[in-house]
Design a protein around this motif. Structure first.
Motif, PDB file in Angstrom:
ATOM      1  N   GLY A   1       6.184 -11.110   6.072  1.00 53.15           N
ATOM      2  CA  GLY A   1       4.812 -10.653   6.201  1.00 53.15           C
ATOM      3  C   GLY A   1       4.175 -10.156   4.926  1.00 53.15           C
ATOM      4  N   ALA A   2       4.739 -10.500   3.769  1.00 56.55           N
ATOM      5  CA  ALA A   2       4.210  -9.996   2.505  1.00 56.55           C
ATOM      6  C   ALA A   2       2.782 -10.463   2.262  1.00 56.55           C
ATOM      7  N   THR A   3       1.967  -9.541   1.800  1.00 58.73           N
ATOM      8  CA  THR A   3       0.612  -9.820   1.327  1.00 58.73           C
ATOM      9  C   THR A   3       0.403  -8.987   0.069  1.00 58.73           C
ATOM     10  N   LEU A   4      -0.644  -9.288  -0.661  1.00 56.90           N
ATOM     11  CA  LEU A   4      -0.955  -8.480  -1.835  1.00 56.90           C
ATOM     12  C   LEU A   4      -1.259  -7.044  -1.430  1.00 56.90           C
ATOM     13  N   ASP A   5      -1.995  -6.875  -0.358  1.00 56.65           N
ATOM     14  CA  ASP A   5      -2.287  -5.530   0.129  1.00 56.65           C
ATOM     15  C   ASP A   5      -1.009  -4.807   0.538  1.00 56.65           C
ATOM     16  N   GLY A   6      -0.066  -5.539   1.133  1.00 65.41           N
ATOM     17  CA  GLY A   6       1.198  -4.934   1.522  1.00 65.41           C
ATOM     18  C   GLY A   6       2.020  -4.487   0.322  1.00 65.41           C
ATOM     19  N   VAL A   7       2.000  -5.275  -0.758  1.00 64.58           N
ATOM     20  CA  VAL A   7       2.715  -4.882  -1.967  1.00 64.58           C
ATOM     21  C   VAL A   7       2.081  -3.636  -2.577  1.00 64.58           C
ATOM     22  N   LEU A   8       0.762  -3.543  -2.560  1.00 67.24           N
ATOM     23  CA  LEU A   8       0.105  -2.326  -3.040  1.00 67.24           C
ATOM     24  C   LEU A   8       0.509  -1.123  -2.190  1.00 67.24           C
ATOM     25  N   ALA A   9       0.678  -1.329  -0.901  1.00 66.96           N
ATOM     26  CA  ALA A   9       1.126  -0.233  -0.029  1.00 66.96           C
ATOM     27  C   ALA A   9       2.535   0.215  -0.394  1.00 66.96           C
ATOM     28  N   LEU A  10       3.405  -0.743  -0.781  1.00 66.76           N
ATOM     29  CA  LEU A  10       4.742  -0.373  -1.250  1.00 66.76           C
ATOM     30  C   LEU A  10       4.656   0.554  -2.450  1.00 66.76           C
ATOM     31  N   VAL A  11       3.789   0.204  -3.389  1.00 63.33           N
ATOM     32  CA  VAL A  11       3.650   1.031  -4.587  1.00 63.33           C
ATOM     33  C   VAL A  11       3.120   2.418  -4.219  1.00 63.33           C
ATOM     34  N   ARG A  12       2.166   2.485  -3.310  1.00 63.05           N
ATOM     35  CA  ARG A  12       1.647   3.788  -2.882  1.00 63.05           C
ATOM     36  C   ARG A  12       2.750   4.642  -2.273  1.00 63.05           C
TER      37      ARG A  12
END
Length: 276
Positions: A75-86
């Protein structure tokens, strides 16, 4: 001072090079990816690259392609990767984080919105593999406005006429590609590594990190000795993949096995003084 600049300044004061680690966000699932991300600084990673999964990763070899497919399946998305960083930033405010990927997901997200959201999420720099300096206007103004470094790849095939232009468009650090070709397809030799610095140093004061083909602790130590850092990606992706079950799911020891690999690399890197 940015987190990237502060980290390299601190390492220079210590007299050693950096260990830069790469893993794909969401590989093999969001929870495991976050657990590894949170564990990387303690295991010895000085700078963290998080891969943004993409369906057409032209610079990546088979191992990272498979990692991207696992991540997209999860389910990876760019928004999801940004959420990981947050989520990572909730516990770590010091370690630099660089997103590495391709322009299409950024374009789909919206360049202005992406750069704003990336900075707000705690991202420090970007490596956009398929946006060369000649097309920097696609993202450079927005990145600069949000305090994001744009880290460029310099390859053995970057000729002397073009090299100054590439380096002039680079901030944060220079990523020197030690081999020709895609990631993970062969290992860098001592000659590959030694060729990096003499061409680059006259044109920039930025730190130089060597990647593509750095797989073993010995190679990482040699790269960190002659340059300002070693980038290790495929070896860590392979360690993660080898820890999964037959269906590609994380096992109880997946996080530990990846972080153990990072510890071995960090021990080697920290055991040699940097000539840079």
């Amino acid at each position: 001072m940015s987190r990237i600049a502060a980290r390299f300044a601190a390492l220079k004061h210590e007299g050693r090079g950096a260990l830069v680690t790469y893993l794909s966000g969401y590989d093999p699932d969001p929870a495991t990816s976050l657990a590894i991300l949170r564990g990387l600084p303690g295991a010895g990673a000085d700078v963290i690259e998080v891969g943004v999964p993409f369906t057409d990763p032209m610079a990546d070899g088979p191992s990272i392609q498979r990692a991207g497919l696992r991540a997209l399946k999860a389910g990876a998305t760019l928004d999801g990767v940004l959420a990981l960083v947050r989520d990572f930033r909730k516990e770590n405010a010091a370690t630099p984080v660089v997103l590495m990927g391709y322009y299409n997901p950024i374009l789909s997200y919206g360049v202005d919105a992406f750069c704003n959201d990336a900075a707000a999420s705690g991202v420090d720099g970007l490596i956009v593999v398929d946006v060369p300096p000649e097309e920097a206007d696609e993202i450079e103004p927005q990145a600069k406005a949000n305090g994001l470094d744009l880290i460029r790849l310099v390859a053995p095939t970057t000729d002397d006429a073009r090299l100054p232009r590439v380096l002039a468009a680079t901030t944060g650090f220079v990523y020197y590609v030690a081999i020709t070709g895609i990631t993970g397809t062969r290992s860098a030799t001592t000659a590959d590594l030694a060729a990096a610095l003499p061409r680059i140093r006259p044109h920039t004061d930025l730190p130089v990190c060597v990647g593509f083909g750095i797989r073993t602790p010995e190679q990482a130590a040699e790269a960190a000795r002659i340059a300002d850092g070693a980038v290790v990606g495929t070896a860590l992706v392979d360690a993660l993949a080898a820890s999964l079950d037959a269906e590609g799911r994380a096992k109880p020891d997946t996080v530990r096995k990846v972080l153990d690999q990072v510890r071995a690399l960090a021990e080697a890197v920290r055991g040699v003084p940097s000539a840079a």
